[in-house]
Design a protein around this motif. Structure first.
Motif, PDB file in Angstrom:
ATOM      1  N   ASP A   1       0.870  -1.556   0.060  1.00 48.48           N
ATOM      2  CA  ASP A   1       0.168  -0.338  -0.362  1.00 48.48           C
ATOM      3  C   ASP A   1       0.556   1.167  -0.110  1.00 48.48           C
ATOM      4  OD1 ASP A   1      -2.096  -1.531  -0.160  1.00 48.48           O
ATOM      5  OD2 ASP A   1      -2.647  -1.915   2.257  1.00 48.48           O
ATOM      6  N   ARG A   2       1.992   0.857   0.658  1.00 51.26           N
ATOM      7  CA  ARG A   2       2.929   2.432   0.847  1.00 51.26           C
ATOM      8  C   ARG A   2       3.569   2.449  -0.905  1.00 51.26           C
ATOM      9  NH1 ARG A   2       5.810   0.000   5.614  1.00 51.26           N
ATOM     10  NH2 ARG A   2       3.618   1.203   7.670  1.00 51.26           N
TER      11      ARG A   2
ATOM     12  N   LYS B   1       0.896   7.222  -7.011  1.00 48.07           N
ATOM     13  CA  LYS B   1       0.046   8.015  -6.985  1.00 48.07           C
ATOM     14  C   LYS B   1       0.397   9.199  -6.449  1.00 48.07           C
ATOM     15  CE  LYS B   1      -3.436   4.464  -6.433  1.00 48.07           C
ATOM     16  NZ  LYS B   1      -4.714   3.367  -4.880  1.00 48.07           N
ATOM     17  N   GLU B   2       1.324   9.532  -5.910  1.00 51.23           N
ATOM     18  CA  GLU B   2       2.068  10.499  -5.535  1.00 51.23           C
ATOM     19  C   GLU B   2       3.179  10.612  -6.791  1.00 51.23           C
ATOM     20  OE1 GLU B   2       3.756  10.675  -1.786  1.00 51.23           O
ATOM     21  OE2 GLU B   2       1.639  10.738  -1.328  1.00 51.23           O
TER      22      GLU B   2
ATOM     23  N   ARG C   1       0.823   4.307  -3.241  1.00 53.76           N
ATOM     24  CA  ARG C   1       1.351   5.889  -2.646  1.00 53.76           C
ATOM     25  C   ARG C   1       1.484   6.053  -2.908  1.00 53.76           C
ATOM     26  NH1 ARG C   1       0.197   5.669   3.198  1.00 53.76           N
ATOM     27  NH2 ARG C   1       2.323   5.496   3.337  1.00 53.76           N
TER      28      ARG C   1
END
Length: 135
Positions: free
Chosen positions: A18-19, A25-26, A22
């Motif tokens: 998940d990290r 996505k950033e 993320r």
């Protein structure tokens, strides 16, 4: 007690992926434990989720303006290619090798780390190709 440790390990694995998503996505990748061989060996098959969405996002970051993001993306693609059973095929379908080769030939003085990681990535792509020729 063993059951609790197993559950804890699975939750940790999921949160690491998940990290990673993320970060994708950033649009900005930074060196850290989620870019290690250990992370890749534990999570490489999770890249198949959602029609390889994370891999596609990673490939798109090869066009970033940020040199650290470029270097980490090259590194991660190399890890994917060497650890995923369909790594070379997926990378080929996304036309990633061409972009990695462009980055390898960059003459910008600020791209030293990018050139290094692109070269290592390209080696992994080519090594995989030679291994596949025996089959």
């Amino acid at each position: 007690r063993d059951m609790a440790q197993q559950i804890s390990a699975q939750v940790q694995e999921m949160s690491n992926f998940d990290r990673y998503e993320r970060e994708l996505k950033e649009g900005q990748l930074r060196w850290g434990f989620i870019h290690s061989s250990k992370f890749w060996s534990e999570n490489v098959l999770k890249f198949e989720q959602n029609d390889f969405r994370a891999l596609k996002m990673l490939a798109s970051l090869l066009h970033s303006e940020d040199t650290t993001t470029l270097a980490v993306a090259c590194h991660d693609i190399g890890e994917f290619v060497s650890m995923h059973p369909l790594g070379k095929k997926m990378i080929s379908s996304l036309a990633v090798k061409e972009r990695v080769m462009e980055l390898m030939g960059s003459v910008s003085p600020t791209h030293r780390e990018v050139r290094r990681e692109a070269l290592l990535c390209c080696q992994k792509i080519m090594l995989n190709k030679w291994q596949d020729m025996d089959n």
